[in-house]
Design a protein around this motif. Structure first.
Motif, short mmCIF file in Angstrom:
data_model
loop_
_atom_site.label_atom_id
_atom_site.label_comp_id
_atom_site.label_asym_id
_atom_site.label_seq_id
_atom_site.Cartn_x
_atom_site.Cartn_y
_atom_site.Cartn_z
N GLU A 179 34.19 38.84 31.63
CA GLU A 179 33.09 37.89 31.42
C GLU A 179 33.62 36.48 31.22
O GLU A 179 33.09 35.51 31.75
CB GLU A 179 32.27 38.33 30.22
N GLU A 180 34.69 36.35 30.44
CA GLU A 180 35.29 35.03 30.20
C GLU A 180 35.76 34.38 31.49
O GLU A 180 35.66 33.16 31.66
CB GLU A 180 36.46 35.18 29.23
N GLU A 181 36.26 35.21 32.42
CA GLU A 181 36.76 34.68 33.69
C GLU A 181 35.64 34.46 34.70
O GLU A 181 35.88 33.98 35.81
CB GLU A 181 37.80 35.65 34.29
N GLY A 182 34.39 34.81 34.33
CA GLY A 182 33.26 34.61 35.23
C GLY A 182 33.24 35.54 36.41
O GLY A 182 32.75 35.19 37.49
N LEU A 183 33.74 36.77 36.22
CA LEU A 183 33.89 37.71 37.33
C LEU A 183 33.12 39.01 37.11
O LEU A 183 33.43 40.03 37.71
CB LEU A 183 35.37 38.02 37.54
N MET B 114 55.70 40.31 34.13
CA MET B 114 54.25 40.29 33.99
C MET B 114 53.73 38.88 34.20
O MET B 114 54.42 37.90 33.87
CB MET B 114 53.83 40.83 32.62
N ASP B 115 52.55 38.76 34.74
CA ASP B 115 51.94 37.47 35.05
C ASP B 115 51.88 36.59 33.79
O ASP B 115 51.31 36.98 32.77
CB ASP B 115 50.53 37.70 35.59
N ARG B 116 52.47 35.41 33.85
CA ARG B 116 52.55 34.54 32.67
C ARG B 116 51.18 34.03 32.21
O ARG B 116 51.02 33.63 31.05
CB ARG B 116 53.48 33.35 32.95
N ARG B 117 50.19 34.04 33.10
CA ARG B 117 48.86 33.58 32.70
C ARG B 117 48.28 34.45 31.58
O ARG B 117 47.44 34.00 30.80
CB ARG B 117 47.92 33.62 33.90
N ILE B 118 48.73 35.70 31.51
CA ILE B 118 48.23 36.64 30.49
C ILE B 118 48.57 36.14 29.09
O ILE B 118 47.83 36.40 28.13
CB ILE B 118 48.86 38.03 30.72
N PHE B 119 49.65 35.39 28.95
CA PHE B 119 50.19 35.02 27.65
C PHE B 119 49.90 33.56 27.29
O PHE B 119 50.61 32.97 26.48
CB PHE B 119 51.70 35.27 27.63
N ARG B 120 48.86 32.98 27.88
CA ARG B 120 48.48 31.61 27.59
C ARG B 120 47.10 31.57 26.96
O ARG B 120 46.26 32.44 27.21
CB ARG B 120 48.51 30.76 28.85
N GLU B 121 46.84 30.53 26.18
CA GLU B 121 45.55 30.39 25.50
C GLU B 121 44.40 30.19 26.49
O GLU B 121 43.32 30.74 26.32
CB GLU B 121 45.60 29.19 24.53
N GLU B 122 44.64 29.39 27.52
CA GLU B 122 43.57 29.04 28.43
C GLU B 122 43.19 30.21 29.33
O GLU B 122 43.89 31.22 29.41
CB GLU B 122 43.96 27.83 29.29
N LYS B 123 42.04 30.09 30.00
CA LYS B 123 41.59 31.12 30.94
C LYS B 123 42.64 31.33 32.02
O LYS B 123 43.43 30.43 32.34
CB LYS B 123 40.27 30.70 31.57
N MET B 124 42.64 32.53 32.60
CA MET B 124 43.59 32.82 33.66
C MET B 124 43.21 32.15 34.97
O MET B 124 44.05 31.97 35.85
CB MET B 124 43.72 34.34 33.84
N ASN B 125 41.90 31.84 35.14
CA ASN B 125 41.41 31.20 36.36
C ASN B 125 41.81 31.98 37.61
O ASN B 125 42.49 31.47 38.51
CB ASN B 125 41.91 29.75 36.46
N ARG C 9 43.79 41.79 29.44
CA ARG C 9 43.95 40.89 30.59
C ARG C 9 44.74 41.55 31.71
O ARG C 9 44.40 41.40 32.89
CB ARG C 9 44.66 39.60 30.15
N ARG C 10 45.80 42.28 31.35
CA ARG C 10 46.60 42.94 32.40
C ARG C 10 45.78 44.02 33.10
O ARG C 10 45.90 44.21 34.33
CB ARG C 10 47.87 43.54 31.78
N VAL C 11 44.94 44.74 32.37
CA VAL C 11 44.04 45.71 32.99
C VAL C 11 43.07 44.99 33.92
O VAL C 11 42.84 45.44 35.06
CB VAL C 11 43.26 46.51 31.92
#
Length: 532
Positions: free
Chosen positions: A327-331, A518-529, A293-295
């Protein structure tokens, strides 16, 4: 048909003389003529010929116990030392029996980077003495260091070599090897005249260039296929190797003609079916997904900065998981991914299936893909690492007592303008608790990866800075940047203790940059959006 080139396997292989130099295609099992390899050994075992062979490859036509590793196993078990005198391989990681033969000094063993070997076949097919490149300079491959020799027998005989030359005041390496007298290749379909198509293969590899290299010195080309067609029934633009480059065609049983190590045949791999996005399963949240995710975030920041889609490469291991995150992020349309064997887009397979992708939007020949890398046509690359030192040097896979080879790594790091090395901060048994935007380390690995000096230099940090590259080192708990003063720590994961979990687990003190979280979204279950 009187001009038919279709022949039984023993009739074809019996044309190989003792002492021949044989080029064999294959990326793990993809495009590997496994039937020809097995039957070549069986012919020798029964008759004693052909023997004293030297094998050249574009990558590694093997996985454990299969392909060339099958021959390595047989030679080791029988104590045979006459069948092969040596090999040039670019990677031995999936060939444990060949690693043993190398360590025992049983055969000469040489190694080049994949892209260098793949493009070398084109060079010698054109009558040139070898390939001139900057790949390998100031690394273990440099002849001022280890060179391309993997054991003492190779250093003594020097059948293959690389030497330092200078052009217009700039250093280059000239890689040379004996020209192939025989080529063993693989395709899907052959017509009676010997025109070959590759519609069910996962990649094209270096099949065409290997054929040309053998023919350029008057050699013979033997092709393994899985089926036959009437002359004229293959569409002209689907002929990958034309008939004048093929001498014999052998039809292989299906058990010797797999797309990859794990897949006999999957139309998604050959591009005959493009799977819907809904068929991709998101990765479970783990430290590996955190790194991927960080990459992905770094690449998306770059896409936003450049205001266009990116052309990127991912290596084996954790970097190969990044397309799944994308792919999961739709990008996936923003990041146009590639892997070294030739596929663009889709989701790369990993481990012994690495080299092919499910649902690629394009597949090109491997020398062409490495031109994209070495020429700096790609925007960025993410590769794995085993060791990093204070100067930013990287060792991707070498440890004492283990013989692997460089793979595609040296070519990619030479050409890519931006490099995001990705891997775990430590190795060994580890346990993490990840969630709610934080990372907690409950058990850390006992193997340090940030060391004072790497065992083998495959990426030279000083040279990268001289050439203006942007270099990051991304782990689950910290992100470093390569600066003129060495490695600079720039980010740490929320929930991580700087001294206990990072600085005390390194063999050197990094430079301290403007430390951020580091961006906290990386460490959550849900998509980063992610929004661009």
């Amino acid at each position: 048909m009187q001009f038919s080139k279709v022949i039984d396997v023993e009739g074809a292989l019996s044309r190989i003389r003792d002492g021949s130099v044989i080029a064999i295609s294959g990326f793990n099992i993809a495009t590997t003529p496994e039937y020809l390899i097995v039957k070549l050994w069986e012919l020798y075992e029964r008759t004693g010929h052909p023997k004293d062979l030297f094998i050249l490859t574009d990558t590694l036509p093997a996985v454990p116990d299969r392909g060339l590793d099958f021959i390595g196993k047989k030679m080791h078990e029988t104590g045979d030392r006459e069948f092969l005198r040596g090999m040039l391989l670019t990677y031995l990681g999936w060939a444990p029996w060949l690693q043993r033969l190398t360590a025992e000094n049983a055969i000469e063993m040489y190694t080049w980077p994949i892209g260098t070997a793949s493009c070398w076949f084109r060079e010698v097919a054109s009558g040139r003495p070898g390939i001139i490149t900057r790949v390998g300079l100031r690394t273990f491959l440099d002849p001022r260091n280890d060179g391309c020799y993997l054991n003492d027998l190779a250093r003594e005989r020097r059948t293959c070599s690389n030497s330092l030359i200078e052009i217009d005041g700039r250093e280059y390496l000239l890689y040379k090897a004996p020209k192939p007298e025989v080529a063993l290749i693989r395709a899907t379909t052959s017509d009676e005249l010997g025109n070959l198509s590759m519609e069910r293969e996962g990649i094209f590899g270096t099949v065409l260039a290997i054929s040309q290299a053998a023919k350029s010195c008057g050699g013979i080309v033997i092709a393994q296929v899985e089926r036959l067609a009437k002359f004229g029934s293959i569409k002209p633009k689907e002929v990958h190797v034309p008939a004048p480059l093929v001498d014999h065609v052998v039809v292989a049983p299906e058990e010797y003609h797999w797309q990859t190590c794990s897949f006999r045949y999957d139309p998604r791999i050959s591009g005959e079916i493009i799977p819907p996005r809904a068929s991709y399963s998101p990765l479970e949240l783990s430290e590996r997904k955190v790194i991927a995710r960080r990459v992905a975030l770094e690449l998306l920041y770059l896409a936003k900065r450049l205001d266009r889609p990116l052309f990127v490469n991912f290596g084996i291991g954790i970097p190969a998981l990044t397309p799944l995150v994308i792919e999961e992020e739709g990008l996936s349309e923003i990041l146009l991914t590639s892997i070294e064997a030739g596929p663009l887009g889709g989701v790369a397979l990993t481990e012994a299936d690495f080299g092919v992708a499910i649902g690629p939007f394009a597949v090109i020949q491997m020398p062409d893909m490495f031109t994209n890398y070495e020429g700096g046509i790609i925007d960025a690359s993410s590769l794995g690492f085993m060791e990093v030192d204070a100067r930013g040097n990287v060792n991707p896979s070498f440890i004492p007592g283990r013989i692997t080879g460089p793979g595609g790594f040296p070519v990619i790091v030479t050409g890519s303008p931006r490099l995001y090395f990705a891997g775990g901060f430590t190795a060994g048994k580890r346990k993490f608790r990840i969630g709610n935007g934080e990372l907690r380390i409950e058990q850390d690995g006992d193997v340090r990866k940030f060391v004072r000096e790497v065992y083998k230099v495959a990426f030279n940090g000083k040279l990268a800075l001289e050439e203006g590259k942007e270099v990051l080192y991304i782990t689950e708990r910290a992100v470093f940047r390569l600066s003129e003063r060495g490695l600079s720590l720039e980010e740490i994961a929320p929930g991580v203790d700087l001294d206990k979990d990072i600085l005390s687990r390194m063999d050197f003190q990094p430079q301290m940059g403007k430390l951020e979280e580091m961006d906290r979204r990386i460490f959550r279950e849900e998509k980063m959006n992610i929004e661009l």
